[in-house]
Write an enzyme that holds these catalytic residues in place. Structure first.
Site, PDB file in Angstrom:
ATOM      1  N   VAL A 154     103.769  -5.258  50.898  1.00  0.00           N
ATOM      2  CA  VAL A 154     104.034  -4.963  52.307  1.00  0.00           C
ATOM      3  C   VAL A 154     103.641  -3.501  52.539  1.00  0.00           C
ATOM      4  CG1 VAL A 154     105.629  -5.388  54.213  1.00  0.00           C
ATOM      5  CG2 VAL A 154     106.077  -6.420  51.990  1.00  0.00           C
ATOM      6  N   ALA A 155     102.532  -3.107  51.887  1.00  0.00           N
ATOM      7  CA  ALA A 155     102.006  -1.741  51.994  1.00  0.00           C
ATOM      8  C   ALA A 155     103.106  -0.731  51.672  1.00  0.00           C
ATOM      9  CB  ALA A 155     101.396  -1.519  53.370  1.00  0.00           C
ATOM     10  N   CYS A 156     103.257   0.290  52.499  1.00  0.00           N
ATOM     11  CA  CYS A 156     104.190   1.379  52.180  1.00  0.00           C
ATOM     12  C   CYS A 156     105.655   0.962  52.230  1.00  0.00           C
ATOM     13  CB  CYS A 156     103.962   2.562  53.119  1.00  0.00           C
ATOM     14  SG  CYS A 156     102.396   3.409  52.851  1.00  0.00           S
ATOM     15  N   SER A 157     105.928  -0.227  52.761  1.00  0.00           N
ATOM     16  CA  SER A 157     107.309  -0.719  52.798  1.00  0.00           C
ATOM     17  C   SER A 157     107.629  -1.646  51.631  1.00  0.00           C
ATOM     18  CB  SER A 157     107.570  -1.452  54.122  1.00  0.00           C
ATOM     19  OG  SER A 157     107.424  -0.585  55.218  1.00  0.00           O
ATOM     20  N   SER A 334     104.674   3.061  48.772  1.00  0.00           N
ATOM     21  CA  SER A 334     106.023   2.491  48.719  1.00  0.00           C
ATOM     22  C   SER A 334     106.976   3.263  47.820  1.00  0.00           C
ATOM     23  CB  SER A 334     105.945   1.036  48.241  1.00  0.00           C
ATOM     24  OG  SER A 334     105.619   0.963  46.864  1.00  0.00           O
TER      25      SER A 334
END
Length: 373
Positions: A154-157, A334
């Site tokens: 979820v990419a950076c999350s 992340s």
């Protein structure tokens, strides 16, 4: 239903550092060579000249002073401008699994646990070095863990979404002890030849152990609640993928095959989304902003973090309430909020509350409300 808790955390920091001055020297050498090579086209207005970078520009735009990377030689070579990572055989541990083993071993040691006591591994990261087999399953094997494992992105999350997934499985009993691992080799998908973003990212790996609070061997953080949200946007994008070779000019040196963002749009749109998300999370959990001892925010940009901290608390955060680590690590996707948590959580007293929050491409935002126990 069981109460999940974070009982250990660990950080793997790569051995090589690139300072802003080193990065600028390499980038400017590349830019000057590009401008000389295309001097005629630039004079004719057919090609845009490359503007030079500076350490002052980087620090002012981001708050970043240096970054750790898995290889600096390739990044700092004006003829290359990407990391040299050796080809490994299929019988060797992959580079992400190797990083993860280090961070996971540290997290397990802090929790007082062994690898074979883990029955869930989630490898949550913004990019994975291969499609399959899952990096998480490789990590599971290296640790001697049981149960099951899977990758998520979820990419950076990714870290906060991974924590929510693991916490939910601990809560319902489908897993007893989990590792959420975030090996981020951001240097591999950054376009080091782009002045607007060449300074943003660094490499790192983080890990957290999540288990039933009743099983905790020592001080720990109860996961009071989690919340995630997504909203589609093209303003942060990377078009690379397994279908690349099947498309016209897919294998060309195309800018959209690396990290791209519309920075001003991201700033304008993401910050209100994140601030509102945190407020709604706190309200739903019955916690006021004054009841938070610490914010461990995504480490993308100091100005962004300062904005969110002020919006959430209703005032400028006091020193220590919102620790930043990006001056040393840069944006590590992340892993950034987990580095901040790992390095700045031991001083909290029982009953103190804090909130981990990460946000990025998607758009996506995830938050984890914790209480020291």
């Amino acid at each position: 239903m069981y109460q999940p808790a974070i009982t250990g955390s660990g950080v793997f920091t790569p051995p090589e550092v690139i300072t802003n001055d080193e990065l600028v020297q390499a980038f400017n050498a590349y830019a000057e060579a590009f401008n000389a090579r295309h001097a005629g086209a630039i004079a004719a207005g057919e090609v845009e000249a490359k503007a030079l970078s500076s350490s002052e520009f980087i620090l002012g735009a981001s708050g970043i002073e240096q970054r750790y990377v898995m290889d600096k030689s390739g990044v700092l070579d004006p003829e290359v401008m990407y990391p040299h990572l050796r080809q490994r055989s299929d019988d060797e541990p992959g580079i992400m699994a190797e990083m993860a083993l280090d961070a996971s071993t540290k997290a397990l040691a802090q929790a007082g646990r062994r690898g074979d006591e883990v029955d869930l591994v989630i490898c949550a990261a913004s990019n994975h070095e291969r499609a399959y087999p899952a990096i998480a399953i490789e990590i599971q094997q290296l640790l001697g863990a049981g149960g099951f494992a899977f990758d998520m992105n979820v990419a950076c999350s990714s870290a906060t979404f991974g924590i929510q997934a693991a916490a939910d499985m601990i809560r319902t009993g489908s897993a007893r002890r989990a590792l959420v691992v975030n090996p981020e080799i951001c240097s591999g998908h950054l376009e080091w030849r782009d002045r607007d973003c060449h300074f943003i990212f660094g490499d790192v790996c983080t890990a957290v152990v999540i288990e039933r609070a009743e099983d905790a061997e020592g001080a720990h953080f109860v996961i009071c609640s989690t919340r995630c949200a997504t909203q589609f946007s093209n303003n942060i994008r990377n078009n690379n993928g397994f279908l690349r070779r099947n498309r016209p000019d897919g294998m060309a040196d195309r800018r959209d095959m690396q990290f791209m963002q519309e920075g001003r749009k991201v700033f304008k749109e993401v910050l209100p989304m994140v601030s509102a998300h945190i407020h709604e999370h706190l309200e739903g959990a019955g916690v006021t902003a004054d009841g938070l001892r610490r914010l461990w925010l995504h480490q993308a940009n100091k100005t962004m973090n300062d904005f969110i901290g002020k919006k959430v608390l209703g005032r400028v955060p006091d020193p220590g309430e919102q620790p930043n680590i990006l001056q040393d690590y840069a944006n590590t996707s992340s892993a950034g909020s987990i580095i901040a948590f790992s390095k700045y959580s031991d001083d909290l007293a029982p009953g103190d509350r804090g909130l981990i929050c990460s946000f990025g491409a998607g758009y996506s935002v995830g938050s984890v409300l914790l209480e020291r126990a």
